[in-house]
Design an enzyme around this catalytic site. Sequence first.
Site, mmCIF file in Angstrom:
data_model
loop_
_atom_site.group_PDB
_atom_site.id
_atom_site.type_symbol
_atom_site.label_atom_id
_atom_site.label_comp_id
_atom_site.label_asym_id
_atom_site.label_seq_id
_atom_site.Cartn_x
_atom_site.Cartn_y
_atom_site.Cartn_z
ATOM 1 N N LEU A 20 0.827 -1.214 0.000
ATOM 2 C CA LEU A 20 0.000 0.000 0.000
ATOM 3 C C LEU A 20 0.864 1.268 0.000
ATOM 4 O O LEU A 20 0.502 2.268 -0.625
ATOM 5 C CB LEU A 20 -0.945 -0.001 1.206
ATOM 6 C CG LEU A 20 -2.123 -0.978 1.089
ATOM 7 C CD1 LEU A 20 -2.861 -1.080 2.414
ATOM 8 C CD2 LEU A 20 -3.069 -0.573 -0.025
ATOM 9 N N ARG A 24 0.153 3.901 -2.841
ATOM 10 C CA ARG A 24 -0.267 5.267 -2.465
ATOM 11 C C ARG A 24 0.685 6.297 -3.071
ATOM 12 O O ARG A 24 0.270 7.399 -3.439
ATOM 13 C CB ARG A 24 -0.343 5.396 -0.942
ATOM 14 C CG ARG A 24 -1.556 4.675 -0.414
ATOM 15 C CD ARG A 24 -1.606 4.545 1.092
ATOM 16 N NE ARG A 24 -2.776 3.750 1.445
ATOM 17 C CZ ARG A 24 -2.919 3.087 2.588
ATOM 18 N NH1 ARG A 24 -1.970 3.116 3.509
ATOM 19 N NH2 ARG A 24 -4.019 2.394 2.818
ATOM 20 N N GLU A 144 -7.160 2.776 -2.615
ATOM 21 C CA GLU A 144 -5.920 2.683 -1.815
ATOM 22 C C GLU A 144 -6.099 3.374 -0.460
ATOM 23 O O GLU A 144 -5.116 3.766 0.173
ATOM 24 C CB GLU A 144 -4.697 3.271 -2.556
ATOM 25 C CG GLU A 144 -4.442 2.731 -3.945
ATOM 26 C CD GLU A 144 -4.313 1.227 -4.008
ATOM 27 O OE1 GLU A 144 -4.032 0.625 -2.962
ATOM 28 O OE2 GLU A 144 -4.512 0.661 -5.091
ATOM 29 N N THR A 146 -9.218 5.918 1.711
ATOM 30 C CA THR A 146 -9.759 7.280 1.564
ATOM 31 C C THR A 146 -8.856 8.296 2.271
ATOM 32 O O THR A 146 -7.998 7.936 3.077
ATOM 33 C CB THR A 146 -11.161 7.368 2.190
ATOM 34 O OG1 THR A 146 -11.037 7.114 3.599
ATOM 35 C CG2 THR A 146 -12.128 6.371 1.568
ATOM 36 N N PHE A 164 -8.677 4.949 14.909
ATOM 37 C CA PHE A 164 -9.456 4.281 13.858
ATOM 38 C C PHE A 164 -10.828 3.833 14.359
ATOM 39 O O PHE A 164 -11.763 3.780 13.584
ATOM 40 C CB PHE A 164 -8.700 3.052 13.327
ATOM 41 C CG PHE A 164 -7.510 3.417 12.488
ATOM 42 C CD1 PHE A 164 -7.612 3.473 11.097
ATOM 43 C CD2 PHE A 164 -6.291 3.710 13.068
ATOM 44 C CE1 PHE A 164 -6.522 3.815 10.325
ATOM 45 C CE2 PHE A 164 -5.193 4.054 12.302
ATOM 46 C CZ PHE A 164 -5.306 4.106 10.936
HETATM 47 C C1 LIG Z 1 -12.566 2.794 -8.751
HETATM 48 C C2 LIG Z 1 -12.254 1.936 -7.552
HETATM 49 C C3 LIG Z 1 -11.361 0.874 -7.677
HETATM 50 C C4 LIG Z 1 -11.067 0.066 -6.584
HETATM 51 N N1 LIG Z 1 -10.186 -0.961 -6.753
HETATM 52 C C5 LIG Z 1 -9.956 -1.792 -5.709
HETATM 53 C C6 LIG Z 1 -9.075 -2.907 -5.868
HETATM 54 O O1 LIG Z 1 -8.520 -3.146 -6.928
HETATM 55 N N2 LIG Z 1 -8.873 -3.735 -4.790
HETATM 56 C C7 LIG Z 1 -9.480 -3.508 -3.596
HETATM 57 O O2 LIG Z 1 -9.266 -4.280 -2.659
HETATM 58 N N3 LIG Z 1 -10.301 -2.448 -3.436
HETATM 59 C C8 LIG Z 1 -10.570 -1.583 -4.450
HETATM 60 N N4 LIG Z 1 -11.409 -0.518 -4.283
HETATM 61 C C9 LIG Z 1 -12.070 -0.363 -2.986
HETATM 62 C C10 LIG Z 1 -11.521 0.818 -2.181
HETATM 63 O O3 LIG Z 1 -10.237 0.535 -1.662
HETATM 64 C C11 LIG Z 1 -12.553 1.145 -1.075
HETATM 65 O O4 LIG Z 1 -13.725 1.636 -1.705
HETATM 66 C C12 LIG Z 1 -12.003 2.174 -0.093
HETATM 67 O O5 LIG Z 1 -10.958 1.630 0.679
HETATM 68 C C13 LIG Z 1 -13.104 2.659 0.847
HETATM 69 O O6 LIG Z 1 -13.742 1.567 1.446
HETATM 70 P P1 LIG Z 1 -15.345 1.461 1.379
HETATM 71 O O7 LIG Z 1 -15.803 1.722 -0.008
HETATM 72 O O8 LIG Z 1 -15.688 0.169 2.027
HETATM 73 O O9 LIG Z 1 -15.857 2.694 2.235
HETATM 74 P P2 LIG Z 1 -16.139 2.716 3.803
HETATM 75 O O10 LIG Z 1 -15.014 2.064 4.556
HETATM 76 O O11 LIG Z 1 -17.520 2.264 4.057
HETATM 77 O O12 LIG Z 1 -16.039 4.285 4.062
HETATM 78 C C14 LIG Z 1 -17.113 5.179 3.751
HETATM 79 C C15 LIG Z 1 -16.742 6.560 4.319
HETATM 80 O O13 LIG Z 1 -16.521 6.450 5.737
HETATM 81 C C16 LIG Z 1 -15.224 6.905 6.064
HETATM 82 N N5 LIG Z 1 -14.657 6.107 7.150
HETATM 83 C C17 LIG Z 1 -14.585 4.750 7.239
HETATM 84 N N6 LIG Z 1 -13.970 4.408 8.375
HETATM 85 C C18 LIG Z 1 -13.662 5.558 9.007
HETATM 86 C C19 LIG Z 1 -13.013 5.857 10.233
HETATM 87 N N7 LIG Z 1 -12.541 4.898 11.058
HETATM 88 N N8 LIG Z 1 -12.880 7.152 10.586
HETATM 89 C C20 LIG Z 1 -13.320 8.138 9.765
HETATM 90 N N9 LIG Z 1 -13.929 7.917 8.585
HETATM 91 C C21 LIG Z 1 -14.095 6.636 8.226
HETATM 92 C C22 LIG Z 1 -14.414 6.746 4.776
HETATM 93 O O14 LIG Z 1 -13.300 7.646 4.770
HETATM 94 C C23 LIG Z 1 -15.444 7.116 3.724
HETATM 95 O O15 LIG Z 1 -15.543 8.519 3.609
HETATM 96 C C24 LIG Z 1 -11.702 0.322 -5.343
HETATM 97 C C25 LIG Z 1 -12.575 1.399 -5.208
HETATM 98 C C26 LIG Z 1 -12.844 2.211 -6.296
HETATM 99 C C27 LIG Z 1 -13.797 3.383 -6.109
#
Ligand SMILES: Cc1cc2nc3c(=O)[nH]c(=O)nc-3n(C[C@H](O)[C@H](O)[C@H](O)COP(=O)(O)OP(=O)(O)OC[C@H]3O[C@@H](n4cnc5c(N)ncnc54)[C@H](O)[C@@H]3O)c2cc1C
Length: 165
Positions: A20, A24, A144, A146, A164
């Site tokens: 990562l 990143r 990678e 948010t 976290f």
């Molecule tokens: C185009 C695209 C390609 C991708 N490709 C891959 C890939 O190849 N392999 C792979 O494994 N994944 C992939 N992903 C997934 C990506 O890594 C996740 O979408 C990302 O890590 C966010 O996780 P989530 O969608 O489950 O959001 P969530 O974890 O549900 O988060 C939603 C919101 O809540 C916030 N949040 C969550 N936890 C906390 C916390 N503890 N404190 C504060 N805020 C928090 C987040 O910042 C975000 O704003 C891809 C995503 C996209 C959009």
Amino acid sequence: MPEANRLPAARSFRDTARVLAGTRNAVAWAALGHATAAYDIALSYCEQRQQFGKPLVGFQLVQDSLVKMLAEVCSMQLFCLRLGRLIEEDRLTDTVSAIAKMNNTRKARMVVAEARDLLGGNGILLDFHVMRHMADMEALHTYEGTANIQTLIVGRDITGVGAFV
Ligand SMILES: Cc1cc2nc3c(=O)[nH]c(=O)nc-3n(C[C@H](O)[C@H](O)[C@H](O)COP(=O)(O)OP(=O)(O)OC[C@H]3O[C@@H](n4cnc5c(N)ncnc54)[C@H](O)[C@@H]3O)c2cc1C
């Protein structure tokens, strides 16, 4: 899953974190590319587009927007330069790659939004490409990890307190 499919040297989340840190770094560079392209498109558009009898670049508010974009692009370049040097020295850390990813994706989103605004109605047409960069930036903003998660990684490092959960 068969044992033969297991990735070599991937034993713990620490190994995943090393991957990562590298990805990143790549996202920070990609964000810089999108921001640079959006800035270039906006500048040439504003040089050509005439309103109120002169090119858009002749208006102070337009120059303000272009200069803010350029300043952000330059700050993103400095992050990328630092990333490159740390990688050369094999000293890239999770914290540095997280702060660079967070900074550059946030700044690039701002730059492409400014570019989209400077193109007026044309800003939402695919023909002018800014909207493509904006859509790509939305993906980079999330994958990678948010910006929130990068912030927590850096926050844990500088305070010694994990926030976290
Ligand atoms: C185009 C695209 C390609 C991708 N490709 C891959 C890939 O190849 N392999 C792979 O494994 N994944 C992939 N992903 C997934 C990506 O890594 C996740 O979408 C990302 O890590 C966010 O996780 P989530 O969608 O489950 O959001 P969530 O974890 O549900 O988060 C939603 C919101 O809540 C916030 N949040 C969550 N936890 C906390 C916390 N503890 N404190 C504060 N805020 C928090 C987040 O910042 C975000 O704003 C891809 C995503 C996209 C959009």
